[in-house]
Design a protein around this motif. Structure first.
Motif, PDB file in Angstrom:
ATOM      1  N   ALA A 139      64.836  11.493  35.341  1.00  0.00           N
ATOM      2  CA  ALA A 139      64.508  10.558  34.251  1.00  0.00           C
ATOM      3  C   ALA A 139      64.700   9.128  34.326  1.00  0.00           C
ATOM      4  N   ARG A 140      65.897   8.643  34.877  1.00  0.00           N
ATOM      5  CA  ARG A 140      66.295   7.331  35.136  1.00  0.00           C
ATOM      6  C   ARG A 140      65.196   7.037  36.265  1.00  0.00           C
ATOM      7  N   THR A 141      64.999   7.625  37.529  1.00  0.00           N
ATOM      8  CA  THR A 141      63.986   7.130  38.583  1.00  0.00           C
ATOM      9  C   THR A 141      62.857   7.151  38.136  1.00  0.00           C
ATOM     10  N   LEU A 142      62.109   8.058  37.316  1.00  0.00           N
ATOM     11  CA  LEU A 142      60.632   8.021  36.985  1.00  0.00           C
ATOM     12  C   LEU A 142      60.653   6.738  35.994  1.00  0.00           C
ATOM     13  N   GLU A 143      61.454   6.307  35.299  1.00  0.00           N
ATOM     14  CA  GLU A 143      61.382   5.096  34.400  1.00  0.00           C
ATOM     15  C   GLU A 143      61.051   3.848  35.418  1.00  0.00           C
ATOM     16  N   GLU A 144      61.544   3.801  36.592  1.00  0.00           N
ATOM     17  CA  GLU A 144      61.274   2.705  37.546  1.00  0.00           C
ATOM     18  C   GLU A 144      60.326   3.052  38.446  1.00  0.00           C
ATOM     19  N   PHE A 145      59.891   3.946  38.567  1.00  0.00           N
ATOM     20  CA  PHE A 145      58.607   4.493  39.652  1.00  0.00           C
ATOM     21  C   PHE A 145      57.504   3.725  39.059  1.00  0.00           C
ATOM     22  N   ASP A 146      56.961   2.993  39.863  1.00  0.00           N
ATOM     23  CA  ASP A 146      55.730   2.191  39.538  1.00  0.00           C
ATOM     24  C   ASP A 146      54.450   2.402  40.567  1.00  0.00           C
ATOM     25  N   GLY A 147      54.569   3.464  41.378  1.00  0.00           N
ATOM     26  CA  GLY A 147      53.554   3.660  42.105  1.00  0.00           C
ATOM     27  C   GLY A 147      53.787   4.541  43.570  1.00  0.00           C
ATOM     28  N   GLY A 148      52.982   5.086  44.071  1.00  0.00           N
ATOM     29  CA  GLY A 148      53.044   5.750  45.280  1.00  0.00           C
ATOM     30  C   GLY A 148      52.963   7.199  45.253  1.00  0.00           C
ATOM     31  N   ARG A 149      53.342   7.927  46.248  1.00  0.00           N
ATOM     32  CA  ARG A 149      53.042   9.572  46.158  1.00  0.00           C
ATOM     33  C   ARG A 149      54.212  10.216  45.830  1.00  0.00           C
ATOM     34  N   TYR A 175      52.170  11.623  31.718  1.00  0.00           N
ATOM     35  CA  TYR A 175      53.304  10.357  31.750  1.00  0.00           C
ATOM     36  C   TYR A 175      52.697   8.901  32.307  1.00  0.00           C
ATOM     37  N   PHE A 176      52.334   9.113  33.553  1.00  0.00           N
ATOM     38  CA  PHE A 176      51.615   7.838  34.177  1.00  0.00           C
ATOM     39  C   PHE A 176      50.551   7.337  33.398  1.00  0.00           C
ATOM     40  N   GLN A 177      49.765   8.334  32.954  1.00  0.00           N
ATOM     41  CA  GLN A 177      48.603   7.698  32.133  1.00  0.00           C
ATOM     42  C   GLN A 177      48.951   7.064  30.865  1.00  0.00           C
ATOM     43  N   GLU A 178      50.080   7.515  30.134  1.00  0.00           N
ATOM     44  CA  GLU A 178      50.596   6.706  29.111  1.00  0.00           C
ATOM     45  C   GLU A 178      51.217   5.312  29.420  1.00  0.00           C
ATOM     46  N   ARG A 179      51.666   5.339  30.712  1.00  0.00           N
ATOM     47  CA  ARG A 179      52.234   4.147  31.069  1.00  0.00           C
ATOM     48  C   ARG A 179      51.166   3.061  31.850  1.00  0.00           C
ATOM     49  N   GLY A 180      50.146   3.608  32.134  1.00  0.00           N
ATOM     50  CA  GLY A 180      49.013   2.943  32.521  1.00  0.00           C
ATOM     51  C   GLY A 180      48.916   2.729  33.942  1.00  0.00           C
ATOM     52  N   ILE A 181      49.593   3.522  34.931  1.00  0.00           N
ATOM     53  CA  ILE A 181      49.698   3.277  36.325  1.00  0.00           C
ATOM     54  C   ILE A 181      49.366   4.523  36.779  1.00  0.00           C
ATOM     55  N   ARG A 182      48.623   5.531  36.215  1.00  0.00           N
ATOM     56  CA  ARG A 182      48.121   6.800  37.044  1.00  0.00           C
ATOM     57  C   ARG A 182      47.173   6.405  38.233  1.00  0.00           C
ATOM     58  N   ASP A 183      46.733   5.287  38.204  1.00  0.00           N
ATOM     59  CA  ASP A 183      45.799   4.993  39.527  1.00  0.00           C
ATOM     60  C   ASP A 183      46.623   4.764  40.460  1.00  0.00           C
ATOM     61  N   GLN A 184      47.877   4.371  40.179  1.00  0.00           N
ATOM     62  CA  GLN A 184      48.696   3.774  41.264  1.00  0.00           C
ATOM     63  C   GLN A 184      49.514   4.943  41.940  1.00  0.00           C
ATOM     64  N   VAL A 185      49.589   6.191  41.304  1.00  0.00           N
ATOM     65  CA  VAL A 185      50.089   7.509  41.662  1.00  0.00           C
ATOM     66  C   VAL A 185      49.391   8.534  42.228  1.00  0.00           C
ATOM     67  N   ARG A 186      50.060   8.838  43.517  1.00  0.00           N
ATOM     68  CA  ARG A 186      49.068   9.979  43.986  1.00  0.00           C
ATOM     69  C   ARG A 186      50.212  11.040  43.752  1.00  0.00           C
ATOM     70  N   LEU A 187      49.670  12.255  43.056  1.00  0.00           N
ATOM     71  CA  LEU A 187      50.409  13.498  42.724  1.00  0.00           C
ATOM     72  C   LEU A 187      49.864  14.735  43.645  1.00  0.00           C
ATOM     73  N   THR A 188      50.715  15.263  44.436  1.00  0.00           N
ATOM     74  CA  THR A 188      50.551  16.261  45.098  1.00  0.00           C
ATOM     75  C   THR A 188      51.554  17.529  44.695  1.00  0.00           C
ATOM     76  N   TYR A 189      50.963  18.865  44.644  1.00  0.00           N
ATOM     77  CA  TYR A 189      51.788  19.885  44.472  1.00  0.00           C
ATOM     78  C   TYR A 189      51.807  20.589  45.851  1.00  0.00           C
ATOM     79  N   VAL A 190      52.863  21.086  46.261  1.00  0.00           N
ATOM     80  CA  VAL A 190      53.020  21.571  47.595  1.00  0.00           C
ATOM     81  C   VAL A 190      53.801  23.003  47.237  1.00  0.00           C
ATOM     82  N   THR A 191      53.117  24.140  47.646  1.00  0.00           N
ATOM     83  CA  THR A 191      53.730  25.359  47.388  1.00  0.00           C
ATOM     84  C   THR A 191      53.421  26.444  48.498  1.00  0.00           C
TER      85      THR A 191
END
Length: 412
Positions: A139-149, A175-191
C-alpha cells in the motif's frame, strides 16, 4: 466415556467446524482447537489493503473469541501427528490424544522456494499481498508509484483464492485511472496457466476483460527465478519479463507439521482426502477441511463453508459407527472485483465449470457478468463471514450443493 475431538487450525475451516460440531454433539464430546497464535485474519480483505480500501487492523480478530462456549482453545504450535497412536505432539513438548482429528491447517506461503524472490528487492520492488505485512507494505509503495511496468505474477498452483491475482489487476487498472496516471503504467498478468483462469468459459470472459482494460496477459510462464535488483522474472524455459514493481503470489505448501507427520501429507504438505466425504485417506478417524485438503477444487473460503455441513455430519456419523455421507460436490463460488464499483460472480463444482446465468436461482445475482450487485455482495460477505460463516450458521437460500437452477447450460 468422554470422546475427544482435536482440531488443528483456528482459521476459517477450524473455527466453523468447531462451532458446528459443538451445536451438533452432546457435552460428552470434548472439542479442542489448536493454533499457534490468536490472530484470525479475514483473508479476502487483504486484496483491498494495497489500494487503501481496507485497513489491516480491521481484518484481525481474536481466534478464541470466535468459538462457542464449550470449545477449548489452545495457543500452541504443532510439531507432528502420530496417526498410529492417535496423538498430536505439540511444539512445546505436550501431547493431545484424540478420538477424531480434524485437520484445518490451511495453506502457507513459501516464497523462499523461488530462487531470488526473498533476496534483494524483496519488499522494495517485489511484494505479495497474500499476508498482512506484504499488503501493508505494498500500500505504501503503490502510493509512491508514478509509472512503469507493474507485473502481477502467480508463481505456481495451487494457491489460495485463485481469482485474487486477477482482481488485483482489475483494481490496479481502476486505482491508476483514479490517480490519473493509467497511461503511464503498463500492467501485465503473468501466470503458469494457459489462460486467465482454469476453466474454459470463465477463462475466455476474464481474458477478454484483461484485453479490454489494456492489461497484457503472459501465459504458461513458470517462474524459476526473480531477480529483484535487475527487475526480472525468469521462467524455467529462459523467458524473461521485466518489471519496475512486481506483485508476486508465491508458491504455496501445506503446514510444516503435516510434512513432519509420517504418511499423512502429500509431496506439497497437503492431506490426501476423499473428495466427497472429506475423510482423510491416511486414517478413518481423521477428517480434513479447507485449504489443507488435497482435493480437486479451489482453495477458497466458499469451499470451506460448503464443506462444513458435510464434514460435521460425517464426524457425527463416524462417532456413531454409521456410513458416511458422500455428498460434497466441490461447490465453489467467488466474487471477482473488476473495479469501478463492480464485480463478477462465478459458481461451479467438480463437474460443472463457471457458466453464465444467475445465482442461486433464475432470480438472483448475475453470473459471469459485471454488476454493482455483485460488488455489494462481495462487500456484504465480510459481515456474513464474522456473523454467519464462522459461527457455523447456514445462509438462507444458499445450499451446500451447487444449484443447477439459473445456469445456462449449453445444449448439443
Amino acid at each position: 466415556m468422554t470422546k475427544r475431538i482435536v482440531i488443528l487450525g483456528g482459521g476459517t475451516g477450524g473455527t466453523l467446524a468447531a462451532n458446528r460440531l459443538r451445536r451438533a454433539l452432546d457435552a460428552e464430546y470434548e472439542i479442542t482447537v489448536v493454533d499457534r497464535d490468536d490472530d484470525h485474519v479475514y483473508q479476502p480483505g487483504l486484496l483491498f489493503v494495497p489500494f487503501g480500501l481496507a485497513q489491516a487492523d480491521d481484518l484481525v480478530r481474536s481466534r478464541h473469541r470466535q468459538l462457542h462456549d464449550g470449545i477449548a482453545y489452545l495457543g500452541s504450535g504443532v510439531d507432528r501427528v502420530d496417526t498410529e497412536a492417535d496423538r498430536v505432539h505439540l511444539a512445546d513438548g505436550g501431547v493431545l490424544d484424540y478420538d477424531v482429528l480434524i485437520i484445518a491447517t490451511g495453506a502457507r506461503l513459501v516464497p523462499e522456494e523461488t530462487d531470488g524472490l526473498t533476496g534483494p528487492g524483496w519488499m522494495t520492488k517485489a511484494f505479495s499481498f497474500y499476508d498482512l505485512e506484504g499488503a501493508t507494505a505494498l500500500a505504501r509503495t503503490l502510493e509512491e508509484f508514478d509509472g512503469g511496468r507493474l507485473v502481477v505474477n502467480v508463481v505456481d498452483m495451487p494457491i489460495k483464492c485463485p481469482v485474487a491475482p486477477l482482481e488485483f489487476c482489475f483494481l490496479a487498472d481502476w486505482y491508476f485511472q483514479e490517480r490519473g496516471i493509467r497511461d503511464q503504467v503498463r500492467l501485465t498478468y503473468v501466470t503458469p496457466l494457459d489462460g486467465a483462469f482454469t476453466k474454459p468459459v470463465a477463462s475466455r470472459t476474464l481474458s477478454g476483460m484483461l484485453q479490454d482494460k489494456g492489461i497484457e496477459l503472459v501465459t504458461e510462464f513458470n517462474t524459476g527465478e526473480v531477480d529483484g535488483e535487475a527487475g526480472k522474472l525468469i521462467s524455467f524455459d529462459g523467458r524473461e519479463v521485466e518489471f519496475d514493481l512486481a506483485v508476486v503470489v508465491p508458491a504455496h505448501g501445506g503446514a510444516e507439521c503435516i510434512e513432519r507427520s509420517w504418511g499423512l501429507g502429500d509431496a506439497l504438505g497437503f492431506v490426501p482426502t476423499d473428495e466427497h466425504t472429506l475423510q482423510s485417506k491416511a486414517r478413518d478417524n481423521i477428517f480434513v477441511i479447507g485449504d489443507a485438503a488435497a482435493i480437486p477444487t479451489s482453495k477458497a473460503g466458499s469451499v470451506t463453508h460448503f464443506e462444513g455441513e458435510v464434514l460435521t455430519r460425517n464426524v457425527a456419523r463416524f462417532l456413531a459407527g454409521e456410513e458416511l455421507d458422500a455428498s460434497f460436490d466441490g461447490h465453489t463460488n467467488c466474487f471477482i472485483e473488476s473495479g469501478f464499483g463492480k464485480a463478477l460472480l462465478i459458481d461451479f463444482n467438480y463437474d460443472t465449470e463457471p457458466l453464465p446465468g444467475h445465482y442461486p436461482s433464475a432470480v438472483g445475482l448475475p453470473l459471469l457478468a459485471e454488476s454493482r450487485l455483485n460488488h455489494l455482495g462481495k462487500l456484504m460477505f465480510a459481515w456474513l463471514y464474522w456473523h454467519s460463516l464462522l459461527p457455523g450458521r447456514d445462509l438462507p437460500g444458499v445450499s451446500t450443493a451447487m444449484p443447477r437452477a439459473g445456469k445456462r447450460f449449453e445444449t448439443r
